[in-house]
Each structure stands twice: as C-alpha cells, then as structure tokens.
Design a protein around this motif. Structure first.
Motif, PDB file in Angstrom:
ATOM      1  N   ALA A  86       0.826  -1.203   0.000  1.00  5.25           N
ATOM      2  CA  ALA A  86       0.000   0.000   0.000  1.00  5.25           C
ATOM      3  C   ALA A  86       0.864   1.258   0.000  1.00  5.25           C
ATOM      4  CB  ALA A  86      -0.922  -0.004   1.223  1.00  5.25           C
ATOM      5  N   ILE A  87       1.904   1.286   0.819  1.00  6.86           N
ATOM      6  CA  ILE A  87       2.747   2.478   0.928  1.00  6.86           C
ATOM      7  C   ILE A  87       3.584   2.679  -0.332  1.00  6.86           C
ATOM      8  CG2 ILE A  87       4.795   3.363   2.138  1.00  6.86           C
ATOM      9  CD1 ILE A  87       3.467   2.324   4.724  1.00  6.86           C
ATOM     10  N   GLY A  88       4.174   1.609  -0.855  1.00 10.74           N
ATOM     11  CA  GLY A  88       4.953   1.735  -2.079  1.00 10.74           C
ATOM     12  C   GLY A  88       4.107   2.195  -3.247  1.00 10.74           C
ATOM     13  N   SER A  89       2.897   1.663  -3.367  1.00 13.65           N
ATOM     14  CA  SER A  89       1.980   2.078  -4.434  1.00 13.65           C
ATOM     15  C   SER A  89       1.570   3.537  -4.255  1.00 13.65           C
ATOM     16  CB  SER A  89       0.739   1.186  -4.431  1.00 13.65           C
ATOM     17  OG  SER A  89       1.088  -0.175  -4.615  1.00 13.65           O
ATOM     18  N   GLY A  90       1.353   3.942  -3.002  1.00 11.94           N
ATOM     19  CA  GLY A  90       0.975   5.328  -2.731  1.00 11.94           C
ATOM     20  C   GLY A  90       2.061   6.307  -3.116  1.00 11.94           C
ATOM     21  N   TYR A  91       3.306   5.972  -2.791  1.00 11.56           N
ATOM     22  CA  TYR A  91       4.424   6.842  -3.173  1.00 11.56           C
ATOM     23  C   TYR A  91       4.507   6.983  -4.686  1.00 11.56           C
ATOM     24  CZ  TYR A  91       6.439   6.985   1.546  1.00 11.56           C
ATOM     25  OH  TYR A  91       6.661   7.217   2.877  1.00 11.56           O
ATOM     26  N   ALA A  92       4.322   5.870  -5.394  1.00  7.30           N
ATOM     27  CA  ALA A  92       4.392   5.910  -6.858  1.00  7.30           C
ATOM     28  C   ALA A  92       3.263   6.767  -7.433  1.00  7.30           C
ATOM     29  CB  ALA A  92       4.324   4.496  -7.425  1.00  7.30           C
ATOM     30  N   MET A  93       2.061   6.673  -6.850  1.00 11.22           N
ATOM     31  CA  MET A  93       0.926   7.463  -7.343  1.00 11.22           C
ATOM     32  C   MET A  93       1.152   8.957  -7.136  1.00 11.22           C
ATOM     33  SD  MET A  93      -1.362   5.810  -8.928  1.00 11.22           S
ATOM     34  CE  MET A  93      -2.576   7.131  -8.937  1.00 11.22           C
ATOM     35  N   ASN A  94       1.885   9.322  -6.082  1.00  6.82           N
ATOM     36  CA  ASN A  94       2.179  10.738  -5.835  1.00  6.82           C
ATOM     37  C   ASN A  94       3.010  11.346  -6.951  1.00  6.82           C
ATOM     38  OD1 ASN A  94       0.771  11.245  -3.458  1.00  6.82           O
ATOM     39  ND2 ASN A  94       2.443  10.524  -2.155  1.00  6.82           N
ATOM     40  N   LEU A  95       3.765  10.521  -7.671  1.00  5.65           N
ATOM     41  CA  LEU A  95       4.546  11.026  -8.804  1.00  5.65           C
ATOM     42  C   LEU A  95       3.642  11.393  -9.978  1.00  5.65           C
ATOM     43  CD1 LEU A  95       7.567   8.527  -8.859  1.00  5.65           C
ATOM     44  CD2 LEU A  95       7.501  10.833  -7.897  1.00  5.65           C
ATOM     45  N   ILE A  96       2.447  10.792 -10.021  1.00  2.00           N
ATOM     46  CA  ILE A  96       1.502  11.051 -11.106  1.00  2.00           C
ATOM     47  C   ILE A  96       0.533  12.162 -10.720  1.00  2.00           C
ATOM     48  CG2 ILE A  96      -0.241  10.041 -12.631  1.00  2.00           C
ATOM     49  CD1 ILE A  96       1.052   7.301 -12.028  1.00  2.00           C
ATOM     50  N   ILE A  97      -0.100  11.994  -9.551  1.00  4.67           N
ATOM     51  CA  ILE A  97      -1.048  12.988  -9.043  1.00  4.67           C
ATOM     52  C   ILE A  97      -0.652  13.340  -7.614  1.00  4.67           C
ATOM     53  CG2 ILE A  97      -3.468  13.542  -8.594  1.00  4.67           C
ATOM     54  CD1 ILE A  97      -4.242  11.274 -10.488  1.00  4.67           C
ATOM     55  N   PRO A  98      -0.201  14.573  -7.361  1.00  2.00           N
ATOM     56  CA  PRO A  98       0.225  14.951  -6.005  1.00  2.00           C
ATOM     57  C   PRO A  98      -0.860  14.678  -4.968  1.00  2.00           C
ATOM     58  CG  PRO A  98       0.813  16.657  -7.580  1.00  2.00           C
ATOM     59  CD  PRO A  98      -0.046  15.670  -8.321  1.00  2.00           C
ATOM     60  N   ARG A  99      -0.450  14.128  -3.828  1.00  2.00           N
ATOM     61  CA  ARG A  99      -1.287  13.837  -2.664  1.00  2.00           C
ATOM     62  C   ARG A  99      -2.317  12.751  -2.925  1.00  2.00           C
ATOM     63  NH1 ARG A  99       2.570  15.085  -0.460  1.00  2.00           N
ATOM     64  NH2 ARG A  99       1.457  14.328   1.356  1.00  2.00           N
ATOM     65  N   SER A 100      -2.217  12.029  -4.052  1.00  2.00           N
ATOM     66  CA  SER A 100      -3.146  10.928  -4.305  1.00  2.00           C
ATOM     67  C   SER A 100      -2.701   9.645  -3.611  1.00  2.00           C
ATOM     68  CB  SER A 100      -3.261  10.665  -5.816  1.00  2.00           C
ATOM     69  OG  SER A 100      -2.019  10.214  -6.340  1.00  2.00           O
ATOM     70  N   GLY A 101      -1.467   9.638  -3.100  1.00  2.00           N
ATOM     71  CA  GLY A 101      -0.937   8.431  -2.473  1.00  2.00           C
ATOM     72  C   GLY A 101      -1.702   8.010  -1.237  1.00  2.00           C
ATOM     73  N   GLU A 102      -2.234   8.983  -0.489  1.00  2.00           N
ATOM     74  CA  GLU A 102      -2.976   8.659   0.726  1.00  2.00           C
ATOM     75  C   GLU A 102      -4.232   7.863   0.395  1.00  2.00           C
ATOM     76  OE1 GLU A 102      -1.572  11.452   0.087  1.00  2.00           O
ATOM     77  OE2 GLU A 102      -0.271  11.937   1.775  1.00  2.00           O
ATOM     78  N   VAL A 103      -4.951   8.303  -0.637  1.00  2.00           N
ATOM     79  CA  VAL A 103      -6.160   7.592  -1.049  1.00  2.00           C
ATOM     80  C   VAL A 103      -5.793   6.207  -1.572  1.00  2.00           C
ATOM     81  CG1 VAL A 103      -8.141   7.609  -2.603  1.00  2.00           C
ATOM     82  CG2 VAL A 103      -7.332   9.748  -1.587  1.00  2.00           C
ATOM     83  N   THR A 104      -4.704   6.128  -2.322  1.00  2.00           N
ATOM     84  CA  THR A 104      -4.255   4.842  -2.865  1.00  2.00           C
ATOM     85  C   THR A 104      -3.974   3.856  -1.744  1.00  2.00           C
ATOM     86  OG1 THR A 104      -3.264   5.947  -4.778  1.00  2.00           O
ATOM     87  CG2 THR A 104      -2.514   3.711  -4.302  1.00  2.00           C
ATOM     88  N   ARG A 105      -3.282   4.309  -0.700  1.00  2.00           N
ATOM     89  CA  ARG A 105      -2.999   3.438   0.452  1.00  2.00           C
ATOM     90  C   ARG A 105      -4.277   2.897   1.065  1.00  2.00           C
ATOM     91  NH1 ARG A 105       0.932   6.463   4.584  1.00  2.00           N
ATOM     92  NH2 ARG A 105       0.110   4.786   5.892  1.00  2.00           N
ATOM     93  N   PHE A 310      10.356   0.778  -6.383  1.00  2.00           N
ATOM     94  CA  PHE A 310       9.594   0.289  -5.233  1.00  2.00           C
ATOM     95  C   PHE A 310       8.108   0.227  -5.571  1.00  2.00           C
ATOM     96  CE2 PHE A 310       8.063   1.462  -0.720  1.00  2.00           C
ATOM     97  CZ  PHE A 310       7.932   0.121  -0.365  1.00  2.00           C
ATOM     98  N   GLY A 311       7.601   1.278  -6.211  1.00  2.00           N
ATOM     99  CA  GLY A 311       6.187   1.328  -6.564  1.00  2.00           C
ATOM    100  C   GLY A 311       5.795   0.265  -7.579  1.00  2.00           C
ATOM    101  N   LEU A 312       6.642   0.053  -8.591  1.00  2.00           N
ATOM    102  CA  LEU A 312       6.339  -0.962  -9.606  1.00  2.00           C
ATOM    103  C   LEU A 312       6.287  -2.361  -8.988  1.00  2.00           C
ATOM    104  CD1 LEU A 312       8.468   0.289 -12.637  1.00  2.00           C
ATOM    105  CD2 LEU A 312       5.974   0.325 -12.416  1.00  2.00           C
TER     106      LEU A 312
END
Length: 322
Positions: A86-105, A310-312
């Motif tokens: 969840a955390i690795g995916s969230g960090y990767a999503m932040n590179l695409i859409i800022p602050r979207s990592g929290e929702v992804t987690r 890490f995200g991939l």
C-alpha cells in the motif's frame, strides 16, 4: 464536466509548474555551466547515493510497520507485506497525481484486508499531522542554526525593495490587501466551503487524538522519530557524493533538507521544484547555482528512481495477490 476539468487541472498544473521551474533553473546557465552540471552528475560517488537510498528504504519499511499500531486501534491488522504494498503504491501514485498516495494506500488495504476506506484515511491523516509537526520542528531548528544567513538574506532583500519602493503605493496596496482578505473571510464563513474545511480540521484533530489513545503509542512515536532520522541521514550522506558539497555545514544541510521536503508538496514528487529550491537555499551559504542544482538533481533523481522501482514492485505484488 466541471469535475473532469478539476481533475485534469490537478494533474496538469503541478507538471506545468515543475516544467516551468526546470526552465527557470536552466535558462540562467550558459552552455559551459550546463556541461559542468553534467560532469557533476556523471562523476558523483554513487556509493553514497546507494547508501542514501538504503536509508530511505528503511524509512518506508518503518512506516509500513508503524501503520499497524494505529490500525490495531480499529481492530484491524493487515500483514506487514500488505502495508508495504500500500505504501509503495501510494508513493508511486504521488509522482503522477500529487497527494493521491494517501487515497491509494487506503484503497489498497480496503481491497486486501477489508478495512473501510474512511477509517484507513483517518489513520493516514493522523500520521501526516504528526509528520508535519516533526517537519516544522526540523524547520525551526534549521532557521535557528542558519539565523545569520537568513537574516542577511532578508536584510539585503528589504534594503533593495525599500530603495525602489514608493511609500504611498505601499500604504495603498496594504489597505487593498486588508480589504480583500476581510471580504474573503466573510464570504468563506457564509459558504458551505467554510463548514467543510471546519469539519475536515475537526476530523484531523480527532484522528490525531488516536495517537495518544492507542495501545503502543510509544512504539508509534519511536518509529516516527526513526523515519525522520532516516530521511535526514539519507539527505546527509548524499553531500559526500560530490567534492564541492562534502564539507557542507549542518545548518546548510538542514535548510536544504527542509526546502526539499516542502518542494515535494508543490509538484509531482518534487519535479523541478526540488533541485530548484535546494539550489536557491545553498546560494545563501556561498555555494554556486551550478553546484546547488547538480546536488539537488542527484538527490532527487536517486530518490525518485527508488520510488518508481519500489512502486512498480508493489503494484506487481498487489496484482498477484488479487
């Protein structure tokens, strides 16, 4: 249509800002200086960069472990691997859409462990509040250790500004600004937006309280301190990657670290903003724009590379588990 436009702007604006800062940064350099930056990047000692990436990875693992202390208060306890995913995916999503990592987690642990998204988000918001408090503490420490450089910068800036300023215009603009702010405050109180913001802040306050009511709050706080110590260690070891920064004083390290931390919030993972702000801060301490820019890019590229890999891996593991 309006919601779609807002979503598009949320993605495009940070990217455009990052692109503008990259242009602004590199437009000031001559071709010889650009070549010098390339040499710094090529000849850097990447063993220190690798060590910094290791410290960053340890902070990510600690964050995954820490999360379960708060989730346990909700009678939920995902596996350590699920938290990492969840955390690795969230960090990767932040590179695409800022602050979207929290929702992804929150969405990922909802899929893997059936934790309600709103409850997951509540724990994430609470930890972000604590992280922000620690960042503010580091910011205050940085300002105290670099008080001479900061005061000198503002003194020079104010002297230059007041030398060119017209007193009548300053007074007029100040009055206009006060009127605009006053009208804005009155309108916000009458709009639903004010109530939403007020409710959101109340939710953050309630979420933050759970830190003190959880069963293992001291372990939670210990992990928090460890995470930020790893962040600082990651940044610090990178100064030894190039010869011109290996004797950087701790005051400059702290100020540059703070600048980089806030830059991440402006654009996608700090794109453009991270090296630009670090170079501007290092100018206060006598480092050239070339050295500061090269150092900023070295740190940003290494950490972004780690987040992508890490995200991939985490996305792949998530798809396999589903």
């Amino acid at each position: 249509m309006k919601k779609t436009l807002v979503k598009i702007l949320k993605i495009l604006l940070p990217i455009l800002l990052g692109g503008f800062l990259i242009y602004l940064s590199y437009s000031q350099f001559t071709s010889a200086q650009l070549e010098e930056i390339k040499v710094y990047l090529r000849d850097a000692d990447y063993s220190f960069i690798a060590l910094g990436m290791l410290f960053a990875m340890l902070s990510h693992l600690s964050r995954a472990w820490r999360w379960n202390y708060m989730l346990a208060a909700l009678d939920k306890k995902p596996t350590f691997l699920n938290n990492i995913i969840a955390i690795g995916s969230g960090y990767a999503m932040n590179l695409i859409i800022p602050r979207s990592g929290e929702v992804t987690r929150a969405v990922i642990v909802n899929r893997t462990d059936d934790i309600p998204v709103d409850q997951g988000l509540g724990t994430i918001i609470a930890e972000r509040v604590l992280d922000f408090i620690l960042l503010l503490a580091i910011t205050a420490t940085a300002m105290l250790t670099a008080s001479n450089e900061i005061l000198k910068f503002f003194e020079n800036g104010l002297e230059s500004a007041f030398a060119k300023a017209n007193p009548i215009k300053i007074i007029t603009y100040s009055i206009i600004l006060i009127i605009i702010i006053s009208i804005g405050v009155v309108l916000l109180k009458k709009l639903k937006l004010f109530q939403k913001v007020k409710g959101f802040l109340a939710g953050i306050k309630d979420g933050f309280k759970t830190i003190w009511t959880m069963e293992k709050k001291w372990w939670y706080l210990a992990h928090t301190l460890f995470i930020w110590f790893m962040y600082l260690a990651m940044f610090y070891v990178c100064i030894f990657a190039i010869p011109d920064t290996d004797s950087m004083p701790i005051s400059a390290v702290l100020c540059a670290f703070v600048a980089g931390s806030f830059a991440v919030a402006f654009t996608n993972g700090g794109l453009g903003a991270y090296p630009y702000l670090i170079s501007q801060v290092l100018l206060l301490f006598g480092y050239s724009a070339v050295v500061g820019t090269a150092f900023g890019w070295i740190v940003w590229l290494s950490q972004t590379f780690l987040v992508i890999i890490f995200g991939l891996i985490c996305f792949l593991l998530f798809s396999m588990r589903k």
